[in-house]
Design a protein around this motif. Sequence first.
Motif, mmCIF file in Angstrom:
data_model
loop_
_atom_site.group_PDB
_atom_site.id
_atom_site.type_symbol
_atom_site.label_atom_id
_atom_site.label_comp_id
_atom_site.label_asym_id
_atom_site.label_seq_id
_atom_site.Cartn_x
_atom_site.Cartn_y
_atom_site.Cartn_z
ATOM 1 N N UNK A 42 -8.401 3.281 8.308
ATOM 2 C CA UNK A 42 -8.053 3.695 6.938
ATOM 3 C C UNK A 42 -8.963 2.986 5.926
ATOM 4 N N UNK B 292 5.806 -1.865 7.179
ATOM 5 C CA UNK B 292 6.556 -3.125 7.070
ATOM 6 C C UNK B 292 8.017 -2.917 7.438
ATOM 7 N N UNK C 259 1.888 1.148 3.787
ATOM 8 C CA UNK C 259 2.102 -0.288 4.012
ATOM 9 C C UNK C 259 3.601 -0.588 4.024
ATOM 10 N N UNK D 177 -5.657 1.053 13.299
ATOM 11 C CA UNK D 177 -5.314 2.138 12.379
ATOM 12 C C UNK D 177 -5.697 1.734 10.947
ATOM 13 N N UNK D 178 -5.309 0.505 10.565
ATOM 14 C CA UNK D 178 -5.602 0.068 9.201
ATOM 15 C C UNK D 178 -7.082 -0.171 9.002
ATOM 16 N N UNK E 208 -12.566 4.233 6.053
ATOM 17 C CA UNK E 208 -12.693 5.544 5.408
ATOM 18 C C UNK E 208 -12.687 5.396 3.890
ATOM 19 N N UNK E 209 -11.885 4.484 3.381
ATOM 20 C CA UNK E 209 -11.838 4.295 1.926
ATOM 21 C C UNK E 209 -13.057 3.549 1.411
ATOM 22 N N UNK F 263 -16.048 3.951 2.332
ATOM 23 C CA UNK F 263 -17.071 4.998 2.207
ATOM 24 C C UNK F 263 -18.486 4.433 2.261
ATOM 25 N N UNK G 244 -4.809 -4.583 3.240
ATOM 26 C CA UNK G 244 -3.769 -3.617 3.622
ATOM 27 C C UNK G 244 -2.940 -4.150 4.801
ATOM 28 N N UNK H 37 0.622 -6.277 -5.967
ATOM 29 C CA UNK H 37 1.718 -6.681 -5.072
ATOM 30 C C UNK H 37 1.194 -6.941 -3.654
ATOM 31 N N UNK H 38 0.166 -6.195 -3.243
ATOM 32 C CA UNK H 38 -0.431 -6.447 -1.927
ATOM 33 C C UNK H 38 -1.108 -7.815 -1.949
ATOM 34 N N UNK I 28 4.735 -9.722 5.822
ATOM 35 C CA UNK I 28 6.153 -9.387 5.999
ATOM 36 C C UNK I 28 6.594 -9.732 7.423
ATOM 37 N N UNK I 29 5.745 -9.391 8.382
ATOM 38 C CA UNK I 29 6.072 -9.691 9.784
ATOM 39 C C UNK I 29 6.206 -11.197 10.009
ATOM 40 N N UNK J 231 -4.089 -3.648 -4.839
ATOM 41 C CA UNK J 231 -2.907 -3.639 -5.714
ATOM 42 C C UNK J 231 -2.353 -5.058 -5.868
ATOM 43 N N UNK K 284 -0.256 2.564 -0.224
ATOM 44 C CA UNK K 284 0.815 1.618 -0.517
ATOM 45 C C UNK K 284 2.125 2.070 0.138
ATOM 46 N N UNK L 209 -7.084 -5.731 -8.491
ATOM 47 C CA UNK L 209 -7.496 -4.906 -9.625
ATOM 48 C C UNK L 209 -6.920 -5.372 -10.967
ATOM 49 N N UNK M 39 -0.708 -7.296 4.082
ATOM 50 C CA UNK M 39 0.623 -7.141 3.486
ATOM 51 C C UNK M 39 1.672 -6.945 4.587
ATOM 52 N N UNK M 40 1.327 -6.108 5.576
ATOM 53 C CA UNK M 40 2.266 -5.891 6.692
ATOM 54 C C UNK M 40 2.413 -7.188 7.488
#
Lengths: 142, 637
Positions: B21, A16, A12, B17-18, B24-25, B27, B180, B42-43, B187-188, B40, A9, B278, B183-184
Amino acid sequence: MSQKGPNVERSILVFSVWAVLGFFGLGCFLEGLARDLFVLSALGVGVIIAAFVAHIVINGIFATGFTAGEAALGIGAYGLLGLGFIVGAIGGEMAMADYYSGLLLFGPLAAGFLAYLLTRHGMRTAFSQFHIKPAGVQEARK
Amino acid sequence: MTWLPLYGLFYAAVTLYWARVAAAENRNVETYFSAGHNVAPWISALVIAGASLSGWALLDGAARIGSAGFGLPALLQAGIALALPGVFFFKRLWLIGQRLRLSSLNEVLRAYYGSEFLVVFATVVAVLFAVAFAGLQLAALSRLVVLLTAGEVSMPVAATLLSLVLFGYVVIGGMRAVGYLGAVQAVLAATAIAGFAGFSLISLGGFGALNSGLAALAADPAKAGAFIVSGVVQFTAGAGREAAALHDGTAVASLSVAFALMGFQASPLAIKMVLSTRSPRGIAAGQTWVMAGAFGGLIALCIACIGAAALVNPGLGVSGLLASLSPWFGAWLFIGLLAGVQLMAGLALITAGEALVRNLYKPWFHGRLDRRDTVNLPRIGIGLLALASVLMQGLTPVTLTVLASLALPLAFQLWTPLLGITWLRWITRPAAVTGVGFGIAGVLLTEPFGIAVLSFFGLDLPWGRAPWTIHSAAWGMAANLTVTLLVSAFTQRRGFGEQALEARRFLLETVRSRPRVMALRSTAWSIALAWFFLAVGPGLIFGNYAFLGPDGSWPLGMPSLWGWGLMFWVAGLGLVWFLSYKMEMASPLAGEGPAYEPPPRLRIDQHQREAERLRALVITAAVGFGLVVLTALAFGR
């Protein structure tokens, strides 16, 4: 919550902030250079500094510092831009507005970087941030 | 030419990159589709808001205002219209999903209604979003790449590159990467909208200059129609058959366009994201402050500014503006636009890929598919969908447009089954299924797709697109709702399945309204209906003249309808807040219930039945194709 969660988080939020403020600031800075408008460049520098501040605030929220990757990217980019600026200044191709813009960018960033290290790590440990000991020496100390 | 590839490479590196990530999470393959239901809140809120807006607001919304003016004020209320379905459904669907361990809309529909028709329909909607709706926006972006590189990159190359980046991160990282990175991207995308608006205003000389230009246009009798709604309704035969007087932006057209927008958050895409979250804690804040507030404000202010600037100076449309900016700003804004489109496209691809394999292929034809293959097959499916989209962008752009226009109105038809699950317990299974069937017919018969298909078979309908200036979403819903009400009235004795009964019991216990909320019901109905009537309905007629001086001047310094739109955006934000928090439709819950444990059942070997189904499918497809060819040869042209 696992440790991985907040770090993701945090990343992120960092991405941003830089995607918005960093690139906008860079754009303003370049626009100022292209048009020889010091005010515009100064605005760009201000926005980039705001991005740094936002990054540090995010670090504060997540109780962490810059990651090794972030530090490497930041210092690398700073070095490359600085080199470009010095080469340009020596070549004498810069207008005065460009020259002042460059100084404005690199001065506060360098000062801010040092201030960050000193306030976060103290005078002595700030130096250790760059003094990477070989793994063997670290093991021997343990 | 340097900056766009540079920024593009940077963007591609960030997506990978994301993806890394996320992989990897992940798994193992179990969390590929739903990120372990651990995104999350907020995401999730950012992703849903960003995907709802995607690129259409800039590419289509601003272009419509730029060409036709403010005659379709529903566009200004898009943030509110997009937020309302989430307020209605998200919290309750999340609770049902958690209780019954469901991870997609298809699974919810199967568990509650036990209807394979609804599952197939939801899958079709997801595929339409993934291939056509996203494809149309990616095609527009590819054209912008051609423009920004002065033709050095061709459109097929641009389309392939953009799709490769999208395909790469979705296939590698799954839902976690979509969340993930989303979220970016959100915003963009939001920043890009604000950036476009800022540069539009700078180009025109500021907000005052923009409105002076608009006032000059309004003074021209030939252009004055761009600043008013052209009546409550016009009984025309529809676009392509009979032109409306002045323009086709009537108040009822606005209302029906708002309905179409309300389809997005009832679509499998948005609900997939909700069920991957979640906790429902962020739903109220996300729908109120992110979707209706921040993104709604961007639409009502910034998109309107961009459109209005293009109305004053047609060279200041999105493409014109991008071409006129410095390359670093142009590249940055383009990446923002790309991020918005890819956010929605990525979510659509993973939802469609999962629906096709996990919700259709596996339960029908290959029940013994192991977990690894259940992930790998959708990956192949996602690749094929992306490929289909790229091919259609280059080879069949008209078909792509026609199919894309079906996505939102068809998604809106899912409102009735969703209302049945979450609020209206009297909607029965036969009613929901029949209603959606009629809704689909209503949409198809008033959209170019259905009209063209029937025309191909020799049946010419006497109307064109959007007859009576009413969008297909509303025609479909009129048929859908009527049939649902009628069939429900006659089938009240029909029971529900075990899981549906559990969902109904659980909702009744968990989200029972408190007396304070019950007392506010009539207030909620009143303000909601008033908002619909005035902001997007027949009351828009008042907006034509509400902020007009006696001499025709604009006391607010902006067109009356724009001022009216801004006023009702603020009112709409209040409405969303009231429904979310005060009526507790989306507010957080104090506790979360344990998952439901269904009674154990013997697993019957389905191998033989699956083989028979596959055979039946092949035979049906062959016979169907033969019949289509015969009919077309006999009656078609």
